[in-house]
Scaffold this motif. Structure first.
Motif, short mmCIF file in Angstrom:
data_model
loop_
_atom_site.label_atom_id
_atom_site.label_comp_id
_atom_site.label_asym_id
_atom_site.label_seq_id
_atom_site.Cartn_x
_atom_site.Cartn_y
_atom_site.Cartn_z
N PHE A 2 -6.44 -13.28 4.76
CA PHE A 2 -6.60 -11.62 5.10
C PHE A 2 -6.54 -11.23 4.01
CE2 PHE A 2 -3.96 -8.16 3.14
CZ PHE A 2 -2.76 -7.57 4.35
N GLU A 3 -6.41 -11.35 2.65
CA GLU A 3 -7.30 -11.01 1.42
C GLU A 3 -8.82 -10.46 2.20
OE1 GLU A 3 -7.67 -10.63 -3.12
OE2 GLU A 3 -6.05 -12.72 -2.38
N ASN A 4 -9.17 -12.22 2.43
CA ASN A 4 -10.55 -12.13 2.21
C ASN A 4 -11.47 -11.36 3.93
OD1 ASN A 4 -11.94 -13.65 -0.15
ND2 ASN A 4 -11.54 -15.72 1.16
N THR A 5 -10.47 -11.22 4.95
CA THR A 5 -10.94 -10.01 5.86
C THR A 5 -10.98 -8.98 4.93
OG1 THR A 5 -10.18 -11.75 6.95
CG2 THR A 5 -10.26 -9.41 7.85
N VAL A 6 -9.42 -8.54 4.51
CA VAL A 6 -9.76 -7.43 4.06
C VAL A 6 -10.81 -6.29 2.98
CG1 VAL A 6 -7.87 -5.21 2.74
CG2 VAL A 6 -7.01 -6.89 4.43
N THR A 7 -10.98 -7.73 2.05
CA THR A 7 -11.84 -7.23 1.21
C THR A 7 -13.25 -7.53 1.72
OG1 THR A 7 -10.82 -8.44 -0.34
CG2 THR A 7 -13.41 -8.68 -0.79
N ALA A 8 -13.25 -7.71 2.96
CA ALA A 8 -15.26 -7.96 3.76
C ALA A 8 -15.21 -6.53 4.21
CB ALA A 8 -14.97 -9.25 5.10
N ILE A 9 -13.83 -6.35 4.85
CA ILE A 9 -14.00 -5.09 5.33
C ILE A 9 -14.11 -4.17 4.82
CG2 ILE A 9 -12.75 -3.51 7.04
CD1 ILE A 9 -11.17 -5.49 7.35
N LEU A 10 -13.65 -4.25 3.86
CA LEU A 10 -13.93 -2.53 2.73
C LEU A 10 -15.35 -3.07 1.99
CD1 LEU A 10 -10.35 -2.24 1.07
CD2 LEU A 10 -11.70 -1.21 2.41
N SER A 11 -15.70 -3.55 1.40
CA SER A 11 -17.23 -3.72 0.83
C SER A 11 -18.15 -4.22 2.34
CB SER A 11 -17.16 -5.42 0.30
OG SER A 11 -17.63 -6.61 1.40
N ASP A 61 -3.00 0.37 9.91
CA ASP A 61 -2.18 1.09 8.67
C ASP A 61 -2.32 0.41 7.40
OD1 ASP A 61 -0.70 3.01 9.72
OD2 ASP A 61 0.71 2.07 9.95
N ALA A 62 -3.00 -0.99 7.48
CA ALA A 62 -3.12 -2.64 5.97
C ALA A 62 -4.10 -1.47 5.89
CB ALA A 62 -4.04 -3.34 7.35
N LEU A 63 -5.20 -0.09 6.41
CA LEU A 63 -6.54 -0.14 5.35
C LEU A 63 -6.33 1.49 5.38
CD1 LEU A 63 -9.48 -1.15 7.97
CD2 LEU A 63 -8.78 -2.29 5.65
N ASN A 64 -5.15 1.72 5.98
CA ASN A 64 -4.56 3.77 5.85
C ASN A 64 -3.88 3.52 3.66
OD1 ASN A 64 -4.20 5.87 5.97
ND2 ASN A 64 -2.57 5.68 6.42
N PHE A 65 -3.27 1.49 4.27
CA PHE A 65 -2.28 1.67 3.02
C PHE A 65 -3.49 1.75 1.56
CE2 PHE A 65 -0.34 -1.25 -0.26
CZ PHE A 65 0.69 -0.54 -0.64
N ALA A 66 -4.63 0.39 2.51
CA ALA A 66 -5.24 0.18 0.87
C ALA A 66 -6.22 1.50 0.23
CB ALA A 66 -6.06 -0.77 1.57
N PHE A 67 -6.32 2.19 1.15
CA PHE A 67 -6.95 3.72 0.95
C PHE A 67 -6.44 4.25 -0.58
CE2 PHE A 67 -7.64 8.37 1.43
CZ PHE A 67 -8.94 8.31 1.51
N HIS A 68 -4.80 4.43 0.22
CA HIS A 68 -4.15 5.67 -0.75
C HIS A 68 -3.59 4.58 -2.16
CE1 HIS A 68 -3.94 8.64 2.28
NE2 HIS A 68 -3.29 7.72 3.33
N ASP A 69 -3.41 3.66 -1.90
CA ASP A 69 -3.41 2.71 -2.95
C ASP A 69 -4.21 2.97 -4.11
OD1 ASP A 69 -0.76 0.84 -4.73
OD2 ASP A 69 -2.24 -0.33 -4.22
N PHE A 70 -5.32 2.06 -3.65
CA PHE A 70 -6.25 2.19 -4.30
C PHE A 70 -6.73 4.10 -5.09
CE2 PHE A 70 -10.71 3.18 -4.67
CZ PHE A 70 -11.49 2.81 -5.05
N ASN A 71 -6.39 4.97 -4.01
CA ASN A 71 -6.71 5.94 -4.79
C ASN A 71 -5.63 6.80 -5.05
OD1 ASN A 71 -8.94 7.06 -3.34
ND2 ASN A 71 -7.76 7.93 -1.50
N ASN A 72 -4.43 6.01 -5.65
CA ASN A 72 -3.53 6.33 -6.94
C ASN A 72 -3.71 5.69 -7.87
OD1 ASN A 72 -1.66 8.19 -4.68
ND2 ASN A 72 -0.63 6.28 -4.08
#
Length: 110
Positions: free
Chosen positions: A44-53, A89-100
């Motif tokens: 999970f962590e690598n998949t999300v990180t790969a998408i964001l990077s 919603d996973a990437l939506n959550f990541a976006f909002h949490d990171f912005n906060n």
């Protein structure tokens, strides 16, 4: 203590966001009982990180660059299958949490 650069601070906040999401991935996947339960290079962590990077290269090149330090390779097909397990919603959550986390960074001290 050495000053931390703004870029390393921002990266640390992003890593914290993804790490905290990875503590309970069932909130962010299509089938919580079976998605991301196996230990694979594209957890999970690598998949999300790969998408964001990812930048603007081909998916094959992006995956190669992302995995090069691990000495492992992953196929585009494997990545696409893992990515399909994530809820939008996973990437939506990541976006909002990171912005906060970064909204109140005092850029004057960097």
């Amino acid at each position: 203590m050495a000053k931390r650069s703004i870029s390393s601070t921002v990266k640390a906040h992003l890593k914290s966001t993804v790490s905290e999401m990875a503590e309970n991935p069932s909130l962010f996947v299509v089938h919580p009982e079976k998605d991301f339960v196996r230990n694979t290079p594209l957890n999970f962590e690598n998949t999300v990180t790969a998408i964001l990077s990812m930048g603007g290269q081909s998916l094959n090149r992006e995956l190669h660059d992302f995995m090069k330090d691990t000495g492992r390779t992953v196929s585009v097909s494997a990545f696409v299958q893992q990515r399909a397990k994530l809820l939008p919603d996973a990437l939506n959550f990541a976006f909002h949490d990171f912005n906060n986390r970064t909204a109140y960074l005092d850029t004057q001290k960097y």
